[in-house]
Write a protein that holds these residues in place. Structure first.
Motif, mmCIF file in Angstrom:
data_model
loop_
_atom_site.group_PDB
_atom_site.id
_atom_site.type_symbol
_atom_site.label_atom_id
_atom_site.label_comp_id
_atom_site.label_asym_id
_atom_site.label_seq_id
_atom_site.Cartn_x
_atom_site.Cartn_y
_atom_site.Cartn_z
ATOM 1 N N ARG A 89 23.263 47.761 27.555
ATOM 2 C CA ARG A 89 24.135 48.412 26.573
ATOM 3 C C ARG A 89 23.302 49.121 25.500
ATOM 4 O O ARG A 89 23.578 50.267 25.141
ATOM 5 C CB ARG A 89 25.050 47.366 25.929
ATOM 6 C CG ARG A 89 25.947 47.950 24.848
ATOM 7 C CD ARG A 89 26.741 46.887 24.121
ATOM 8 N NE ARG A 89 27.558 47.497 23.093
ATOM 9 C CZ ARG A 89 27.677 47.042 21.856
ATOM 10 N NH1 ARG A 89 27.025 45.943 21.480
ATOM 11 N NH2 ARG A 89 28.427 47.671 20.979
ATOM 12 N N LYS A 90 22.290 48.440 24.996
ATOM 13 C CA LYS A 90 21.442 49.038 23.963
ATOM 14 C C LYS A 90 20.738 50.281 24.495
ATOM 15 O O LYS A 90 20.671 51.311 23.807
ATOM 16 C CB LYS A 90 20.423 48.011 23.481
ATOM 17 C CG LYS A 90 19.507 48.528 22.388
ATOM 18 C CD LYS A 90 18.553 47.453 21.904
ATOM 19 C CE LYS A 90 17.653 47.982 20.795
ATOM 20 N NZ LYS A 90 16.710 46.934 20.314
ATOM 21 N N PHE A 141 28.652 53.570 28.415
ATOM 22 C CA PHE A 141 28.893 52.200 28.844
ATOM 23 C C PHE A 141 28.954 52.120 30.359
ATOM 24 O O PHE A 141 28.914 53.146 31.063
ATOM 25 C CB PHE A 141 30.206 51.678 28.235
ATOM 26 C CG PHE A 141 31.386 52.613 28.409
ATOM 27 C CD1 PHE A 141 32.236 52.499 29.500
ATOM 28 C CD2 PHE A 141 31.639 53.606 27.467
ATOM 29 C CE1 PHE A 141 33.314 53.352 29.662
ATOM 30 C CE2 PHE A 141 32.731 54.469 27.609
ATOM 31 C CZ PHE A 141 33.561 54.348 28.710
ATOM 32 N N CYS A 142 29.046 50.916 30.871
ATOM 33 C CA CYS A 142 29.343 50.674 32.287
ATOM 34 C C CYS A 142 30.834 50.364 32.416
ATOM 35 O O CYS A 142 31.445 49.827 31.488
ATOM 36 C CB CYS A 142 28.535 49.500 32.820
ATOM 37 S SG CYS A 142 26.758 49.772 32.874
ATOM 38 N N LEU A 143 31.406 50.685 33.554
ATOM 39 C CA LEU A 143 32.794 50.321 33.793
ATOM 40 C C LEU A 143 32.941 48.810 33.901
ATOM 41 O O LEU A 143 31.986 48.095 34.216
ATOM 42 C CB LEU A 143 33.311 50.960 35.088
ATOM 43 C CG LEU A 143 33.436 52.481 35.147
ATOM 44 C CD1 LEU A 143 34.086 52.885 36.467
ATOM 45 C CD2 LEU A 143 34.213 53.043 33.968
ATOM 46 N N LEU A 185 28.373 46.689 36.752
ATOM 47 C CA LEU A 185 29.575 46.667 35.937
ATOM 48 C C LEU A 185 29.265 45.829 34.693
ATOM 49 O O LEU A 185 28.252 45.137 34.648
ATOM 50 C CB LEU A 185 30.746 46.082 36.716
ATOM 51 C CG LEU A 185 31.123 46.829 38.002
ATOM 52 C CD1 LEU A 185 32.170 46.047 38.796
ATOM 53 C CD2 LEU A 185 31.634 48.239 37.696
ATOM 54 N N ARG A 186 30.139 45.871 33.681
ATOM 55 C CA ARG A 186 29.762 45.184 32.444
ATOM 56 C C ARG A 186 30.269 43.736 32.345
ATOM 57 O O ARG A 186 29.888 43.021 31.422
ATOM 58 C CB ARG A 186 30.191 45.987 31.223
ATOM 59 C CG ARG A 186 31.686 46.124 30.981
ATOM 60 C CD ARG A 186 31.959 46.882 29.679
ATOM 61 N NE ARG A 186 33.366 46.885 29.337
ATOM 62 C CZ ARG A 186 34.222 47.831 29.685
ATOM 63 N NH1 ARG A 186 33.807 48.877 30.396
ATOM 64 N NH2 ARG A 186 35.493 47.746 29.324
ATOM 65 N N ASN A 187 31.119 43.296 33.256
ATOM 66 C CA ASN A 187 31.572 41.896 33.233
ATOM 67 C C ASN A 187 30.455 40.943 33.620
ATOM 68 O O ASN A 187 29.571 41.305 34.408
ATOM 69 C CB ASN A 187 32.723 41.691 34.222
ATOM 70 C CG ASN A 187 33.927 42.521 33.917
ATOM 71 O OD1 ASN A 187 33.882 43.744 34.086
ATOM 72 N ND2 ASN A 187 35.008 41.879 33.497
ATOM 73 N N PRO A 188 30.486 39.717 33.120
ATOM 74 C CA PRO A 188 29.558 38.719 33.643
ATOM 75 C C PRO A 188 29.915 38.385 35.082
ATOM 76 O O PRO A 188 31.042 38.598 35.532
ATOM 77 C CB PRO A 188 29.791 37.513 32.718
ATOM 78 C CG PRO A 188 31.173 37.695 32.187
ATOM 79 C CD PRO A 188 31.375 39.173 32.077
ATOM 80 N N GLY A 189 28.931 37.849 35.809
ATOM 81 C CA GLY A 189 29.207 37.360 37.149
ATOM 82 C C GLY A 189 29.892 36.005 37.064
ATOM 83 O O GLY A 189 30.305 35.558 35.993
ATOM 84 N N ASP A 190 30.016 35.327 38.194
ATOM 85 C CA ASP A 190 30.688 34.030 38.133
ATOM 86 C C ASP A 190 29.730 32.922 37.715
ATOM 87 O O ASP A 190 30.121 31.772 37.579
ATOM 88 C CB ASP A 190 31.408 33.714 39.443
ATOM 89 C CG ASP A 190 30.476 33.395 40.600
ATOM 90 O OD1 ASP A 190 29.245 33.553 40.448
ATOM 91 O OD2 ASP A 190 30.977 32.979 41.658
ATOM 92 N N ALA A 196 28.481 41.255 37.059
ATOM 93 C CA ALA A 196 29.239 41.820 38.174
ATOM 94 C C ALA A 196 28.694 43.191 38.545
ATOM 95 O O ALA A 196 28.086 43.884 37.719
ATOM 96 C CB ALA A 196 30.715 41.909 37.811
ATOM 97 N N CYS A 197 28.930 43.573 39.771
ATOM 98 C CA CYS A 197 28.447 44.880 40.229
ATOM 99 C C CYS A 197 29.308 45.359 41.391
ATOM 100 O O CYS A 197 30.204 44.661 41.860
ATOM 101 C CB CYS A 197 26.978 44.801 40.642
ATOM 102 S SG CYS A 197 26.654 43.708 42.045
ATOM 103 N N VAL A 198 29.031 46.573 41.834
ATOM 104 C CA VAL A 198 29.652 47.136 43.026
ATOM 105 C C VAL A 198 28.608 47.128 44.128
ATOM 106 O O VAL A 198 27.458 47.551 43.920
ATOM 107 C CB VAL A 198 30.164 48.564 42.770
ATOM 108 C CG1 VAL A 198 30.699 49.188 44.057
ATOM 109 C CG2 VAL A 198 31.251 48.557 41.699
#
Length: 263
Positions: A89-90, A141-143, A185-190, A196-198
């Protein structure tokens, strides 16, 4: 799709831009560090926003290709973070935005309030390692998982190719046999130390990738004004970059079911 440059005349009309169009804006290395190639952007959505006292079209964009391969967060083994505190992000809102856009172009990139959410299928103890998610304001940003689901109807639409620069930069982008890459992606993984990613096949990967791995690519997203002064250019469809391919590693595939200001 026409290949036309927007006029700088104050009275000029804006070229109609719709979701699904490809436009160029800013520049970034494509094959090597010294080249500056126009960045191709996929238009995800067009709304209206204020530019001064005028209401003008504003487009949500995502880069057509993975522009660079880099970590989500540089940290030690099994250290955790979230989007708000991530180095990615930075970097997007500092080094990347300065390198890719002129001062005038940066003025056209809108601060966006991001709704940041956790992983929809976390391990039961994931919150033990993560601070609570908070909304952030960002220019680039990332989606999120939800946005990647909303703006791409199918996995195939999310499939991404890296630029040759992304493949050759640092460790390099990890590509499959067809030359497709992972993208963040910008969400954390599990797990707390994953994001998270695509995946290379376009599926949403809830488990995610370890934060410190350098072979997932970045597809920057942003909201920008579509004004006569912007200098946008609509782009003839072009072939994807030619990148070497190799078989992708996959641990688990899953479909999505259910701050601080940098300006």
């Amino acid at each position: 799709m026409s290949d036309a440059r927007l006029s700088n005349s104050p009275d000029a009309g804006v070229i109609p831009v719709r979701a699904g169009d490809i436009i160029t804006f800013g520049t970034y290395p494509y094959r090597g560090e010294k080249d500056r190639t126009p960045i191709e952007w996929l238009v995800l959505d067009v709304t209206e926003d204020f530019f001064g006292e005028r209401r003008v079209p504003a487009a949500l964009l995502i880069s057509r290709y993975g522009l660079i391969a880099r970590t989500y967060h540089t940290c030690g083994f099994n250290e955790a973070t979230i989007w708000e505190y991530s180095h990615l992000r930075k970097w997007l809102n500092s080094a990347f935005i300065r390198k890719a856009f002129t001062g005038r172009e940066r003025q056209l990139i809108l601060p966006t309030l991001l709704k940041n959410e956790g992983n929809p299928e976390p391990e039961p103890w994931i919150q033990d390692g993560l601070p609570p998610e908070r909304d952030t304001w960002d220019r680039v940003f990332c989606l999120s998982l939800a946005e990647a689901e909303r703006y791409f109807a199918t996995d195939s639409q999310r499939v991404c190719r890296p630029t040759p620069y992304a493949v050759g930069h640092g460790y390099g982008a990890f590509t499959d046999y067809a030359g497709n890459c992972f993208w963040w992606l910008r969400n954390p993984g599990d797990l707390p130390w994953f994001a998270a990613c695509v995946q290379t096949n376009g599926s949403l990967y809830l488990l995610g990738y370890r934060l410190w791995l350098e072979d997932a690519t970045v597809r920057p997203a942003m909201r920008t004004m579509l004004t006569p002064e912007s200098g946008y250019c609509q782009w003839q469809d072009s072939s994807p970059p030619q990148t070497p391919g190799k078989r992708a590693w996959s641990r688990r595939s899953a479909r999505f079911r259910r701050g601080r200001r940098f300006f």
